[in-house]
Every structure is written in structure tokens, then in C-alpha cells.
Write a protein that holds these residues in place. Sequence first.
Motif, PDB file in Angstrom:
ATOM      1  N   GLU A  99     -50.923 -10.088 -36.607  1.00 58.03           N
ATOM      2  CA  GLU A  99     -51.692 -10.986 -35.741  1.00 58.03           C
ATOM      3  C   GLU A  99     -52.944 -11.436 -36.493  1.00 58.03           C
ATOM      4  O   GLU A  99     -53.678 -10.621 -37.026  1.00 58.03           O
ATOM      5  CB  GLU A  99     -52.090 -10.252 -34.448  1.00 58.03           C
ATOM      6  CG  GLU A  99     -52.709 -11.166 -33.442  1.00 58.03           C
ATOM      7  CD  GLU A  99     -52.934 -10.470 -32.110  1.00 58.03           C
ATOM      8  OE1 GLU A  99     -53.153  -9.254 -32.081  1.00 58.03           O
ATOM      9  OE2 GLU A  99     -52.859 -11.174 -31.075  1.00 58.03           O
ATOM     10  N   GLN A 106     -50.400  -2.708 -34.865  1.00 56.88           N
ATOM     11  CA  GLN A 106     -49.837  -3.920 -34.262  1.00 56.88           C
ATOM     12  C   GLN A 106     -49.356  -3.717 -32.815  1.00 56.88           C
ATOM     13  O   GLN A 106     -48.594  -4.521 -32.289  1.00 56.88           O
ATOM     14  CB  GLN A 106     -48.695  -4.427 -35.148  1.00 56.88           C
ATOM     15  CG  GLN A 106     -49.225  -4.894 -36.488  1.00 56.88           C
ATOM     16  CD  GLN A 106     -48.180  -4.950 -37.571  1.00 56.88           C
ATOM     17  OE1 GLN A 106     -47.065  -4.469 -37.390  1.00 56.88           O
ATOM     18  NE2 GLN A 106     -48.540  -5.549 -38.710  1.00 56.88           N
ATOM     19  N   GLY A 107     -49.822  -2.660 -32.245  1.00 60.30           N
ATOM     20  CA  GLY A 107     -49.442  -2.439 -30.835  1.00 60.30           C
ATOM     21  C   GLY A 107     -49.538  -0.973 -30.505  1.00 60.30           C
ATOM     22  O   GLY A 107     -49.316  -0.132 -31.367  1.00 60.30           O
ATOM     23  N   CYS A 127     -47.733   0.911 -35.807  1.00 55.49           N
ATOM     24  CA  CYS A 127     -48.546   1.387 -34.676  1.00 55.49           C
ATOM     25  C   CYS A 127     -49.590   2.334 -35.242  1.00 55.49           C
ATOM     26  O   CYS A 127     -49.246   3.193 -36.067  1.00 55.49           O
ATOM     27  CB  CYS A 127     -47.657   2.108 -33.661  1.00 55.49           C
ATOM     28  SG  CYS A 127     -48.556   2.895 -32.316  1.00 55.49           S
ATOM     29  N   ASP A 162     -43.596  -1.480 -24.900  1.00 52.64           N
ATOM     30  CA  ASP A 162     -43.202  -2.886 -24.697  1.00 52.64           C
ATOM     31  C   ASP A 162     -43.807  -3.801 -25.758  1.00 52.64           C
ATOM     32  O   ASP A 162     -43.128  -4.669 -26.316  1.00 52.64           O
ATOM     33  CB  ASP A 162     -43.612  -3.345 -23.304  1.00 52.64           C
ATOM     34  CG  ASP A 162     -42.772  -2.654 -22.253  1.00 52.64           C
ATOM     35  OD1 ASP A 162     -41.613  -2.284 -22.550  1.00 52.64           O
ATOM     36  OD2 ASP A 162     -43.256  -2.444 -21.120  1.00 52.64           O
ATOM     37  N   THR A 163     -45.081  -3.597 -26.047  1.00 48.70           N
ATOM     38  CA  THR A 163     -45.746  -4.450 -27.044  1.00 48.70           C
ATOM     39  C   THR A 163     -45.105  -4.287 -28.411  1.00 48.70           C
ATOM     40  O   THR A 163     -44.772  -5.250 -29.106  1.00 48.70           O
ATOM     41  CB  THR A 163     -47.240  -4.080 -27.120  1.00 48.70           C
ATOM     42  OG1 THR A 163     -47.784  -4.147 -25.811  1.00 48.70           O
ATOM     43  CG2 THR A 163     -48.002  -5.016 -28.043  1.00 48.70           C
ATOM     44  N   GLN A 179     -49.601 -15.261 -34.021  1.00 46.84           N
ATOM     45  CA  GLN A 179     -48.650 -14.395 -34.697  1.00 46.84           C
ATOM     46  C   GLN A 179     -48.440 -14.909 -36.128  1.00 46.84           C
ATOM     47  O   GLN A 179     -48.342 -16.108 -36.369  1.00 46.84           O
ATOM     48  CB  GLN A 179     -47.327 -14.407 -33.951  1.00 46.84           C
ATOM     49  CG  GLN A 179     -47.429 -13.717 -32.613  1.00 46.84           C
ATOM     50  CD  GLN A 179     -46.126 -13.739 -31.873  1.00 46.84           C
ATOM     51  OE1 GLN A 179     -45.080 -13.909 -32.483  1.00 46.84           O
ATOM     52  NE2 GLN A 179     -46.223 -13.621 -30.574  1.00 46.84           N
ATOM     53  N   ALA A 219     -41.613  -5.738 -28.355  1.00 46.09           N
ATOM     54  CA  ALA A 219     -41.656  -7.205 -28.286  1.00 46.09           C
ATOM     55  C   ALA A 219     -42.085  -7.797 -29.628  1.00 46.09           C
ATOM     56  O   ALA A 219     -41.523  -8.799 -30.100  1.00 46.09           O
ATOM     57  CB  ALA A 219     -42.615  -7.630 -27.183  1.00 46.09           C
ATOM     58  N   ARG A 220     -43.019  -7.169 -30.282  1.00 53.27           N
ATOM     59  CA  ARG A 220     -43.520  -7.704 -31.544  1.00 53.27           C
ATOM     60  C   ARG A 220     -42.530  -7.462 -32.672  1.00 53.27           C
ATOM     61  O   ARG A 220     -42.350  -8.307 -33.558  1.00 53.27           O
ATOM     62  CB  ARG A 220     -44.880  -7.090 -31.868  1.00 53.27           C
ATOM     63  CG  ARG A 220     -45.927  -7.656 -30.913  1.00 53.27           C
ATOM     64  CD  ARG A 220     -47.309  -7.162 -31.123  1.00 53.27           C
ATOM     65  NE  ARG A 220     -48.217  -7.861 -30.204  1.00 53.27           N
ATOM     66  CZ  ARG A 220     -49.502  -7.622 -30.109  1.00 53.27           C
ATOM     67  NH1 ARG A 220     -50.059  -6.676 -30.852  1.00 53.27           N
ATOM     68  NH2 ARG A 220     -50.253  -8.313 -29.261  1.00 53.27           N
ATOM     69  N   ASP A 247     -48.275   0.293 -27.313  1.00 50.46           N
ATOM     70  CA  ASP A 247     -47.380   0.736 -26.228  1.00 50.46           C
ATOM     71  C   ASP A 247     -45.972   0.242 -26.532  1.00 50.46           C
ATOM     72  O   ASP A 247     -45.770  -0.641 -27.381  1.00 50.46           O
ATOM     73  CB  ASP A 247     -47.856   0.224 -24.866  1.00 50.46           C
ATOM     74  CG  ASP A 247     -47.840  -1.271 -24.783  1.00 50.46           C
ATOM     75  OD1 ASP A 247     -46.761  -1.838 -24.492  1.00 50.46           O
ATOM     76  OD2 ASP A 247     -48.913  -1.894 -25.041  1.00 50.46           O
TER      77      ASP A 247
END
Length: 642
Positions: free
Chosen positions: A631, A600-601, A597, A605-606, A636, A609-610, A603
Motif C-alpha cells: 500500500e 500489510q494487514g 503481517c 479478512d484483510t 494498492q 483480501a489483500r 486480521d
Amino acid sequence: MWQIVLPVVVAIALAVGAFSLVWSEIGRRHQERVTERLDFAAHDVAQQIEQRMRAYRQVLRGARALFDASDEVTREDWHAYVSALSLQRDFPGIQGVGFSRFVPAAELSAHELEMRSTGHGDYRVRPPGERREFSSIVYLEPFDWRNQRAFSFDMMSEPVRREAMQRARLSGEAALTGKVRLIQETDQDIQTGVLLYLPAYRHGMPLDTEVQRSDALMGWVFSPFRMRDLMEGTLGRSMTGLRMRIYDGEGRPEALLYDSHPDDPERYDAPEHRLERDIDGRRWLLVFEQREVTASELDRWRTELGLVIMFGALLVALSASLGIARRRAARLAAVSRSLARSESMYSTLVNLSGEGILSVDVRQAIEFANPALHRMLNLDSRDVVGLPADELAPDGGRHALQAMFTALLAGETVRMELTLKARDRGDVTVLASGVPRIDSDGRVTGAIVVMADISERKADEARIAWLATHDSLTGLPNRSLLADRLNRTLVAARRYDTPFCVLFIDLDHFKDVNDRLGHQAGDQVLIEASRRMLSCLRAADTLARHGGDEFVALLPETGSVDAACAVAEKIRARLGEPFMVERGDAQISASIGVVTCPEQGEDFDTLLARADAAMYAAKADGRNTIAVWKEQDGKQDFKDPS
Ligand SMILES: Nc1nc2c(ncn2[C@@H]2O[C@H](COP(=O)(O)OP(=O)(O)OP(=O)(O)O)[C@@H](O)[C@H]2O)c(=O)[nH]1
């Protein structure tokens, strides 16, 4: 109420009874005294009158003696005798001393001639008229203008005088007339009059019978009296408190001879005393009446009455105060009984209370602690009384205790949680409710605090709170706490621009462990796996159980994929080591997905999930491996870090 009213009513009744008794006694005594006074005064006055009349009789006898000594008594003799008596000085009230000559009708002319020859040229016996017998005042000394009016008057012509003259003539004794109007009276200062007669007989005549005395009569020595002058001369003007009336005969108004206070109103209730006296053949009725209560009498009467009223008032006041005192004593006894009851009740309540009760003085020193507080803090009463109250707190908690007592002694009520120390038992959390103790003058004299031991409740609350955020099997933060920490890390990362990484760890074929060794052994493996993973992490990192055999590691201080993969590799290696559990050995592995982070996201949830997707990529890659989420061109791409 009746305790006061009844004695007062009885006292008032007694006082009224005593009052009426004493009142009637005073009245009776007063009446007696008045009667005594009247009686005494009446007899005294009657005696004086009798004495005075006796003296007048004596004067007349003296005058008559002149005729006894000589048949011929001249005007000069008469004048000399009367002048010598000093009537005005020694016999006040007497109008004069006179001589009325008896003149039978046959001798009237001779008498008149004789009188004319002695210097009274126009002498005629008055009133004129035919009568069988005449009398004529020939001497009357002092021969002043008033007495001169009587000169030559025939007193026998008037019935009242005639009756007395006749009585004197026949009896030879002094005789007093009834009520007359004296000839000497003018139109002014008219007074009732009486006359006293003493018969004078011719020398040498027998006087044994009425007939002899009647035949021997020469005339009458007499004195006219004006009644008021007579009485005032006799009694003086001292009769202020008494009214005396003298009646000739019965007490009829027309028989009134004298009234000492004629202007007084008629009083029918006034005490009076009546006396009858025979005064030279007339029956005088002397009526004495109390005119007014004398000052000393009034004073004595007032004093006695005042004493009675005072005594009554004292009796009533005494009874009232006795009643009030009895009622007060009864009320006091009731209050002290009620106080004793409530003291015993409160002391029982305090002693039986499950909550600790503490009383402190204004210096914050402990005055009293109930048994529950002793039990709560594992103390006995001797340890507590007199101690500064803040010593009940552990070292770190004294400030809170002092703050509470400061507020209480400032008059505030307080409710707060406190930590106290229990001897040999650690700390106790209490919910303290305190009130200041205030005396009747409004001054704070201390405080009372009730303390409920809430240690267990606090522990339960803490456990519930912990359970809400942790996994009960491994003790690791659960998904909820993980979300909280990850979100905080995201905020910090954004603010300080510090990247971090998340690992998603899933045990491989864990179902086999359960199936082979049982669920309990599976639990033991999960606990041990957690411990091993934690050992691979830094203090700032968070390892959370995401569910089942899935774990998430949040690495806030690990900003690069490489560093994260290094941690993941360490974990993978540690989990690959054999597990020794009760029912045998277990061998597991782990598939780990890595995300960074903000790369790759950005938040929760993201990122999760990833990381999960990367973990599945690792699974797909044959398990027991690490995959990094990446990504590329909107697709993906999972990169094997090895
Ligand atoms: N003993 C025990 N087993 C658990 C617990 N939670 C989940 N499991 C078991 O963990 C297993 C997880 O299985 P899965 O994730 O479907 O599959 P796997 O056997 O791990 O295989 P892969 O994940 O595909 O490698 C299940 O059999 C669950 O019953 C737990 O708290 N204790």
C-alpha cells in the motif's frame, strides 16, 4: 394366609373338642369321686353312730339287769353301777344313766311319801296335775347339778317322751325319742336332745304280750343325750370336708337333730348323700354334703386341667408352626423358582447382550466376561477369567482403566470412555458404565461394568469433525480451519512480535484442464498440485484449499516478503511441471499473491483480501507469476518480486 390359619383353626377346634371331652370326663370322675367319698363317709359315719347307740343300749341293758337281779335297787346301787361305767371316758356324749319309775295315778301319793321318807323332804312329781299315769326320774347318775334339774320330772307328761316310753313299755325294746329339749338344758349352749328308754319290768311277771308287758312295767332305764355332744363324742371333730345333718324322720328344718356345720351357708348345688337308719324305733335321715374340694382333690383337678390346657396349647402351637413351616417352604419354593427364572432370564440377557459385560472382584481380577466382550476384544473366556482387569487396556490406556476400577471399588458409579485393546485388531473405544457390587452388609465385593463399543461412532465423529475442517478431495484444511489457524498465528505474532506471510495461489486456466481431460482428471491434477505445494512448505506451514482451484498457504515462520516470495516461487515452479493423469498430460501454472503481517494487514479478512488482490494482480500481469501487495499513498501497489 389360609395355609397357617386353617390348620390353626382345625387345631383349636380339636383342642376345644378334646378339652370339653376331657373336661366333662374330669367333671364326671370328680363327681364320681365325690359321690364315692360321700357314700363311703356316710356309711362309715352311720355305722359308727349305730355302733355307739348299740353301746348305749348295752349300757341301759346293764342298768336294767340291776332290776332283774333285785326288785329293790337303791340309789347307792345305781350310783355304783353308773360310776363303774366311766361314762365320760368310755361313752362320751351320754348325759347320764337314769331310772324313771312308772307311777299309776293311784300310787302317786304313796310314791311321793316313800320318796320323801328316803331323804327328799320336798319331793313332788313334776309337773303337777291330774294324769292317769305318771313317771318320775328317781335316779340319774351322775347326779350333778345339770341332772339334778331332771330329778322328779314326769317325762310322760311330755308327748314326745311319752311316745317313746310307751313304745318301749309295749315292745320291751329300747326306744328312742324324737327331738326334745332336755330338762337339763339351761339358757346357755342349748342343744337338741333325745332320750333312749329301755323298759324295766317287775321281777317274775310274764312279758309275752303287750298287755303283760304294760302291766309288768316298773319303770324305764334311760339316757338323755345332747345331740352335739353325742355326735362329737362319737365321730370326733374330724368331719371338716363333710357336713352332716341328722333329721328325725323327714328332712324338715324343725326335725333337725344335729348339724355338724350349722354356720355353713345353704348350698343347693352341693353333692349330697342321704341315708336312712332305724335307730331304736326312730327313722333318722342322715344327709351328708360335700363341704369343699380337698387340697389333694384340688391339686389333682388342677393337674388334670393343666395337662388338658397344655395339650391343647401344644396342639395349637404345633399346628401353627406346621402351618408356618409349610407356608415358609411354599414361599421358599416360589422364591427359588422365581430366582431360577430371573437367573435364567438375566443369564440370557447377559449372554445375548450386544454390549460387553465385565465383572471384577475387589482385587480388580476378572470374574466374568460375557460373550459380547469376548467378541469385542477377540478373546475367549479362558483368556479372560482371573486376569487383572487393566490388562484389557493397551499399554497407554491402563491408567484410565485402573482409575475407573478404583472409583468403582470405592463405591462410586462411573461412566467414561475407555480404550481397550482387541487381540490382533487394534484398539477399541468403549463407553463404560460401571456400578459397585455391594453385599447385604453394605460391603463392596466387586464391580460390574457394561461396555458399549463406540469405536465406529468415534471414527464417524472424527470423520465428521475432519470433514468440517478439511477439503475432502485434497485432504487439505478448508477455509474454516485456515481462518482458525491464521487467527492463532495472528495472536502469536502480536504477542511475540513475529511477522508472518500468506500466499494466495490460483491455478491458471484450470478450466481448460477440465474441459480437455474431464473433471476427474481435473481432480487428479488438484490432488497432485496440493501434494506438490505441500512439498514446498515447512511442517509448521498450513496449506488450505480456499475453493475451486484456489489455495492459501500460511507461513507462520516466514517473516519477510523475500522469504515468502521464495516459497511462492518454489510453488510456482513445482506447479509448472507437467501433470501425468489417466487421460493424458496436463500443464498448468499458478498466479500467487503475497502479503505480510502485520505490515500489510492485521486480521484474517484483510490479509486474505489483500493476498487475493495481489494474486489478481499477478493474473493481470500475465499469469504464472507472483505479486506482492503493497500500500502506497492509500493506493494498492503490486510489486513483481522478480
Ligand atoms: N475438476 C475440478 N474442477 C474444478 C473444481 N473446482 C473448480 N473447478 C473448476 O475450475 C475452474 C476454475 O475456473 P476459473 O477460476 O473461473 O478460471 P480458470 O480457468 O482457472 O482461469 P483463470 O483463473 O482466469 O486463469 C472451473 O472450470 C471450475 O469448474 C474441482 O474440484 N475439480
